[in-house]
Design a protein around this motif. Structure first.
Motif, PDB file in Angstrom:
ATOM      1  N   ALA A  60      20.938  18.973 -18.646  1.00 50.05           N
ATOM      2  CA  ALA A  60      21.347  20.170 -17.978  1.00 50.05           C
ATOM      3  C   ALA A  60      20.138  21.042 -17.543  1.00 50.05           C
ATOM      4  CB  ALA A  60      22.216  21.077 -19.109  1.00 50.05           C
ATOM      5  N   ILE A  61      20.349  21.541 -16.490  1.00 50.25           N
ATOM      6  CA  ILE A  61      19.335  22.191 -15.674  1.00 50.25           C
ATOM      7  C   ILE A  61      19.985  23.631 -14.896  1.00 50.25           C
ATOM      8  CG2 ILE A  61      17.514  22.423 -13.776  1.00 50.25           C
ATOM      9  CD1 ILE A  61      17.242  19.347 -14.132  1.00 50.25           C
ATOM     10  N   MET A  62      19.136  24.740 -15.451  1.00 52.01           N
ATOM     11  CA  MET A  62      19.286  26.001 -14.965  1.00 52.01           C
ATOM     12  C   MET A  62      18.323  26.165 -13.785  1.00 52.01           C
ATOM     13  SD  MET A  62      19.948  29.246 -16.868  1.00 52.01           S
ATOM     14  CE  MET A  62      18.422  29.315 -17.439  1.00 52.01           C
ATOM     15  N   PHE A  63      18.711  26.729 -12.688  1.00 47.12           N
ATOM     16  CA  PHE A  63      17.897  27.009 -11.473  1.00 47.12           C
ATOM     17  C   PHE A  63      17.695  28.566 -11.281  1.00 47.12           C
ATOM     18  CE2 PHE A  63      20.290  23.055 -10.751  1.00 47.12           C
ATOM     19  CZ  PHE A  63      19.147  22.152 -10.338  1.00 47.12           C
ATOM     20  N   GLN A  64      16.481  28.733 -10.460  1.00 41.65           N
ATOM     21  CA  GLN A  64      15.972  30.158 -10.486  1.00 41.65           C
ATOM     22  C   GLN A  64      16.784  30.840  -9.441  1.00 41.65           C
ATOM     23  OE1 GLN A  64      11.707  30.534  -9.798  1.00 41.65           O
ATOM     24  NE2 GLN A  64      11.028  29.178 -11.567  1.00 41.65           N
ATOM     25  N   ALA A  68      10.394  22.013 -19.865  1.00 41.52           N
ATOM     26  CA  ALA A  68      10.185  20.756 -20.378  1.00 41.52           C
ATOM     27  C   ALA A  68      11.336  20.528 -21.460  1.00 41.52           C
ATOM     28  CB  ALA A  68       8.992  20.411 -20.859  1.00 41.52           C
ATOM     29  N   CYS A  69      11.561  19.328 -21.805  1.00 41.09           N
ATOM     30  CA  CYS A  69      12.494  18.902 -22.882  1.00 41.09           C
ATOM     31  C   CYS A  69      12.126  17.367 -23.604  1.00 41.09           C
ATOM     32  CB  CYS A  69      13.790  19.102 -22.512  1.00 41.09           C
ATOM     33  SG  CYS A  69      14.322  18.227 -21.201  1.00 41.09           S
ATOM     34  N   TRP A  70      12.313  17.312 -24.574  1.00 43.19           N
ATOM     35  CA  TRP A  70      12.004  15.803 -25.151  1.00 43.19           C
ATOM     36  C   TRP A  70      13.445  15.031 -25.272  1.00 43.19           C
ATOM     37  CZ3 TRP A  70       7.303  13.677 -26.207  1.00 43.19           C
ATOM     38  CH2 TRP A  70       6.259  14.486 -26.587  1.00 43.19           C
ATOM     39  N   HIS A 111      14.484  26.614 -13.538  1.00 41.76           N
ATOM     40  CA  HIS A 111      13.974  27.565 -14.544  1.00 41.76           C
ATOM     41  C   HIS A 111      14.131  27.127 -16.008  1.00 41.76           C
ATOM     42  CE1 HIS A 111      13.405  32.167 -15.051  1.00 41.76           C
ATOM     43  NE2 HIS A 111      13.918  31.791 -16.447  1.00 41.76           N
ATOM     44  N   CYS A 112      15.114  26.282 -16.415  1.00 45.04           N
ATOM     45  CA  CYS A 112      15.100  26.051 -17.814  1.00 45.04           C
ATOM     46  C   CYS A 112      15.808  24.548 -17.868  1.00 45.04           C
ATOM     47  CB  CYS A 112      16.067  27.029 -18.630  1.00 45.04           C
ATOM     48  SG  CYS A 112      15.973  26.374 -20.480  1.00 45.04           S
ATOM     49  N   MET A 113      15.402  23.835 -18.525  1.00 45.86           N
ATOM     50  CA  MET A 113      16.058  22.400 -18.852  1.00 45.86           C
ATOM     51  C   MET A 113      16.173  22.130 -20.164  1.00 45.86           C
ATOM     52  SD  MET A 113      13.043  20.162 -16.912  1.00 45.86           S
ATOM     53  CE  MET A 113      13.695  18.622 -17.182  1.00 45.86           C
ATOM     54  N   GLU A 114      17.461  21.316 -20.656  1.00 43.07           N
ATOM     55  CA  GLU A 114      17.706  20.938 -22.034  1.00 43.07           C
ATOM     56  C   GLU A 114      18.350  19.753 -22.005  1.00 43.07           C
ATOM     57  OE1 GLU A 114      16.884  22.524 -24.751  1.00 43.07           O
ATOM     58  OE2 GLU A 114      16.001  24.492 -24.127  1.00 43.07           O
ATOM     59  N   THR A 115      17.785  18.775 -22.966  1.00 40.61           N
ATOM     60  CA  THR A 115      18.516  17.660 -23.278  1.00 40.61           C
ATOM     61  C   THR A 115      19.586  17.782 -24.427  1.00 40.61           C
ATOM     62  OG1 THR A 115      16.941  16.798 -24.458  1.00 40.61           O
ATOM     63  CG2 THR A 115      16.923  16.147 -22.255  1.00 40.61           C
ATOM     64  N   ILE A 175      20.855  28.505 -21.599  1.00 34.24           N
ATOM     65  CA  ILE A 175      21.722  27.447 -21.807  1.00 34.24           C
ATOM     66  C   ILE A 175      21.107  26.474 -23.191  1.00 34.24           C
ATOM     67  CG2 ILE A 175      22.375  26.749 -19.568  1.00 34.24           C
ATOM     68  CD1 ILE A 175      20.294  24.547 -19.358  1.00 34.24           C
ATOM     69  N   CYS A 176      21.924  25.674 -23.801  1.00 34.17           N
ATOM     70  CA  CYS A 176      21.493  24.915 -24.921  1.00 34.17           C
ATOM     71  C   CYS A 176      22.552  24.229 -25.334  1.00 34.17           C
ATOM     72  CB  CYS A 176      21.108  25.982 -26.151  1.00 34.17           C
ATOM     73  SG  CYS A 176      22.365  26.483 -26.930  1.00 34.17           S
TER      74      CYS A 176
END
Length: 498
Positions: A403-407, A329-331, A391-395, A442-443
């Motif tokens: 940006a979204i990274m998948f499994q 999740a991300c804000w 798998h991971c998401m960042e704004t 990612i970041c």
């Protein structure tokens, strides 16, 4: 609901290296030179960590081979095993003793320990897993156990990057200095994440299997390997492994969550005091995210429950997902939008969070419902496999990109975020690595003035900078907000007050 069919797929043997004024720049994968298009990241540290640069992890038993074995008393052996390996191993040694009373007493104590362990397993199944196994299973780093780079984090105010590697080290690299501190000590094992302290130039928190270390790095010191005396150790025996940490925007409080403990700890490092937040639901917590405004705090458990806390009174709203758990999740930058995805559905969900009311229980009269925004189901685009479970998401800090990274796929999807008149994710681009590379973490850079800079740690140990540059931020913002709204909103989650 939109899907990946609206994305433009790159040509064969071409990869995206930057985006300038909405136009993605591609280059041949055999010859990558971002300097042809922009010099925005030309001064950034070039990072490619290979296996021979890593520090070997010693177990402590290697030095014993240098000494000849000697006969020592049983009591001395027992004491040594207790201090080096723990009470269970000491009882195993006592069990093998030839004295009947000693061996039987050790056997009875081991039986009691086994019954206690079985009882704890009934209360919390997560404790059956070792720390590394649980981190690999629940963490935000893809393939954590086999990744050379396990986490990266930008300093909020300067071009300084913290890189976590698999040898339990944190490397601090910057663009304006050849001084690169290495943070490493024996207490710091199986690092999960790091977080720079806001309103500070020197403090960084490192979360690991056994607790948290808050390092103080003196920028005027020439010591490349600071000792643990420069760190504050935050530790609770039941609070492990620490899966995620987050500083408050003012930098006065640090929140941590652990995979085998359902308590959320709020640390005040200066005053050495702790507040505990605990609600039923789940056996542990896996992710914590503080909103940029500091008013809300997101936490999610290893079950179907996630919560949004109000910082002013530490009350929370309890939400549940239909199955699985919240994976990431991300804000948004304004703290009013929460995007998240679960580990069972390839869908991005969004929630609009107001400052005075998080959600409302009246679904018919409320517009603040979790809505499905984008379908990221695995898709074949002209031979390129993209999407799947998130798998991971960042704004980015400006709130314009996601940006979204998948499994299961090796391509990172970058979206454009539009919040008016309704929350939308518009097609951006795909970022791919070199041959056989998979994204590990990612970041976004926190102080990139020209737009946004996505930073990717690849499985090969290479760190890539993907700048998204605007020459006119005002006009690009106005263009984005005028995009017509045509996203279908389907699924909503139910919420209930505690």
């Amino acid at each position: 609901m939109r899907n990946f069919q609206s994305f433009e797929s790159p040509n064969d043997n071409e990869i995206a290296i930057c985006e300038i004024n909405g136009r993605v720049q591609f280059t041949n994968s055999d010859y990558i030179n971002i300097g042809i298009f922009t010099n925005a990241v030309s001064s950034y540290p070039k990072i490619h960590i290979t296996r021979d640069q890593l520090h070997p992890i010693t177990s402590g038993d290697e030095g014993k081979a240098l000494f000849l074995p000697v006969n020592v008393s049983f009591l001395k052996q027992l004491t040594q095993v207790y201090y080096e390996q723990g009470p269970i191993e000491a009882l195993q040694l006592a069990k093998s003793h030839n004295h009947f009373l000693v061996s039987q007493t050790a056997n009875i104590l081991l039986g009691i320990f086994n019954y206690i362990k079985k009882g704890r397993l009934l209360l919390n199944p997560n404790i059956r897993y070792s720390g590394p196994t649980l981190i690999h299973k629940l963490g935000q780093t893809r393939d954590w156990q086999n990744s050379t780079i396990r986490f990266i984090s930008w300093h909020p105010y300067c071009t300084k990057l913290a890189v976590v590697t698999c040898d339990d080290s944190v490397r601090i690299l910057s663009s304006d200095s050849n001084y690169h501190p290495l943070l490493r000590c024996k207490q710091q094992k199986n690092i999960t994440c790091v977080a720079w302290r806001p309103l500070s130039n020197t403090d960084i928190a490192v979360a690991h299997e056994g607790g948290i270390l808050v390092w103080n790095i003196d920028p005027n010191s020439l010591v490349l390997r600071p000792s643990v005396s420069n760190a504050t150790i935050l530790y609770r025996i039941e609070h492990r492994p620490v899966m995620s940490i987050a500083w408050s925007p003012k930098g006065d409080l640090l929140v941590s969550v652990a995979g085998c403990n359902n308590k959320i700890l709020v640390w005040d490092p200066e005053l050495d005091c702790i507040n505990t937040l605990m609600r039923p639901g789940g056996f542990g917590n896996v992710l914590v995210k503080w909103s940029p405004t500091g008013e809300k705090l997101f936490t999610c458990s290893d079950g179907i429950v996630f919560r949004v806390w109000d910082y002013r009174n530490w009350e929370c709203e309890r939400w549940t997902v239909p199955s699985g758990r919240v994976q990431s999740a991300c804000w948004s930058n304004c703290g009013t939008t929460l995007l998240f995805a679960t580990n069972t559905e390839p869908i991005i969900y969004g929630v609009i969070v107001k400052s005075d009311l998080v959600f409302t229980s009246d679904n018919e009269s409320s517009s603040n419902q979790a809505i499905s925004i984008f379908d990221v189901t695995k898709t074949d685009l002209n031979g390129l496999m993209v999407g799947g479970l998130v798998h991971c998401m960042e704004t980015d800090p400006k709130g314009k990109h996601l940006a979204i990274m998948f499994q299961d796929t090796s391509t990172i999807a970058v979206f454009n975020i539009v919040k008016q008149p309704t929350l939308q994710l518009l097609p951006g681009c795909f970022v791919m690595g070199l041959a056989e590379e998979k994204p590990s973490t990612i970041c976004f850079q926190q102080n990139f003035e020209s737009g946004a800079c996505l930073t990717i740690g690849w499985s090969s140990g290479r760190v890539q900078y993907f700048p998204i540059i605007y020459t006119d931020l005002t006009s690009s913002s106005s263009v984005s907000e005028n995009v017509p709204s045509n996203v279908s909103l389907y699924k909503s989650f139910s919420n209930s007050h505690i």
